[in-house]
Design a protein around this motif. Structure first.
Motif, short mmCIF file in Angstrom:
data_model
loop_
_atom_site.label_atom_id
_atom_site.label_comp_id
_atom_site.label_asym_id
_atom_site.label_seq_id
_atom_site.Cartn_x
_atom_site.Cartn_y
_atom_site.Cartn_z
N CYS B 89 42.44 43.45 -31.79
CA CYS B 89 42.78 42.32 -32.53
C CYS B 89 42.45 41.12 -32.53
O CYS B 89 42.08 39.88 -32.84
CB CYS B 89 44.04 42.15 -31.26
N TRP B 93 39.28 41.63 -36.36
CA TRP B 93 40.11 40.84 -36.71
C TRP B 93 39.30 39.36 -37.35
O TRP B 93 38.70 39.18 -38.37
CB TRP B 93 41.59 40.16 -35.71
N VAL B 101 44.47 37.43 -33.83
CA VAL B 101 45.53 38.03 -34.63
C VAL B 101 46.47 36.67 -33.57
O VAL B 101 46.03 35.86 -32.04
CB VAL B 101 46.12 38.97 -34.59
N ASP B 116 50.35 37.86 -37.14
CA ASP B 116 49.22 36.85 -37.69
C ASP B 116 49.98 36.12 -38.29
O ASP B 116 50.47 36.25 -39.98
CB ASP B 116 48.26 37.07 -38.75
#
Lengths: 178, 180
Positions: B89, B93, B101, B116
């Protein structure tokens, strides 16, 4: 893992080019699974590039207002190598091998980011791995009414895109509308 | 996410759809015609290995696996499931989708929900509910990416997206078995 650990290698711009290169590689691998003949894959990659190129031409013209209008192949080659390729691939290219009265030239792309993680197996010599770039150049030029043919050739050190100028396309009115 | 990536993603979706159309053309029609609706939908499911979604997901899987491997090359070993999810995350990400996120929830029994609110692959759609159906196929590749990254870190999982209002998306991650 300690919380204070600084994330290593998280550089948004660099990663985005890695994401692009790896995604492209996976796409090529998937295509090789779908088609047995690498030449079919070349055609598909060319098509992918062509469609991207048409849109990239719009994007390029909207962002780079200072680019002068090209009147001959030499200027076109210079714009491609100095403006277009650095803007979208992040590396520069050199122009050489002028042939048949300035109608054919080669663009040498050094450190091509697409091939950074790639080693094409020996038995796939007929695959033009970077054909997408060639397709994109063809598509981009077609969007500004210049018809060319392009091929991508992989050498051990760099990628060579051969461009051959065909004609300037004219806007033809549909029949019966004059 | 840079512009060329969006274009490449669009082209991958087009390629996947085109290939599916070709594959559909040589489905055995005479076999399918005589069947009732339930059976024929089963047959279609059996042929699903050639549909666009599967195709895109497998491209994503490979990409995610490679990205995660590159990204955690220099990091200390990430051992627990929760640490892995946090890594996905955050660092992962950011590097793939350019942002963190917005929410990560778990029931502590192997189900995680990653939310998200402004997912980059969906930002070219207009906001709202109108294009939710058309946007679905643009989530197959990211799903594969997440699943591939988890696989690289030793977790077998099932990733499914849900979205009811663009451009926000929820990824449901069902962890199946932990590879050791």
């Amino acid at each position: 893992m300690s919380k204070q650990q600084k994330p290593v290698g998280v550089d948004a711009k660099k990663m985005s080019s890695e994401l692009f290169a790896l995604t492209y590689g996976s796409l090529v691998a998937e295509m090789l699974k779908d088609y047995e003949d690498p030449r079919q894959v070349n055609l598909q990659l060319d098509k992918v590039g062509f469609n991207m190129g048409i849109r990239l031409a719009d994007d390029f013209l909207s962002k780079q207002a200072g680019v002068p209008k090209c009147t001959d192949c030499r200027q076109m080659a210079e714009t491609l190598s100095k403006n277009v390729i650095p803007a979208y691939l992040g590396v520069s290219a050199t122009v050489n091998n002028w042939e048949s009265g300035d109608r054919e030239f080669s663009l040498q792309i050094e450190n091509n980011p697409l091939t950074e993680f790639v080693e094409v197996p020996q038995d796939l010599t007929s695959l033009h791995y970077s054909q997408m770039i060639a397709g994109a150049i063809r598509g981009g030029l077609e969007a500004v009414h210049i018809k060319v043919t392009t091929t991508a050739i992989e050498t051990p050190t760099n990628t060579v895109i051969k461009v051959k100028f065909i004609e300037v396309l004219k806007d033809n009115l549909p029949a019966g509308e004059d | 996410m840079s512009l060329p990536f969006d274009l490449l993603h669009m082209e991958m979706v087009r390629y996947g759809k085109e290939k599916e159309a070709v594959a559909r053309a040589d489905y055995p029609k005479e076999v399918l015609e005589g069947l009732d609706k339930a059976t024929s939908s089963l047959v279609y499911k059996a042929l699903a290995s050639r549909n666009a979604e599967t195709n895109l997901e497998s491209i994503g899987l490979r990409t995610g696996f490679l990205l995660a491997e590159r990204l955690c090359r220099d990091l200390p070993r990430i051992s627990t499931e929760l640490e892995i999810m946090k890594f996905i995350c955050k660092e992962f990400w950011i590097s793939v989708f350019g942002k963190q996120v917005d929410n990560l929830r778990t029931n502590h029994q192997g189900v995680y929900v990653v939310q998200d609110n402004r997912f980059p692959c969906l930002t070219s759609f207009s906001d709202g509910t109108q294009y939710v159906k058309d946007a679905a196929i643009y989530l197959c590749f990211p799903c594969g990416v997440v699943r591939g990254a988890l696989q690289a870190l030793g977790i077998q999982a099932l990733v499914t997206p849900t979205t009811d209002q663009l451009p926000s998306v929820k990824f449901h991650i069902h962890i199946k078995t932990k590879l050791t």
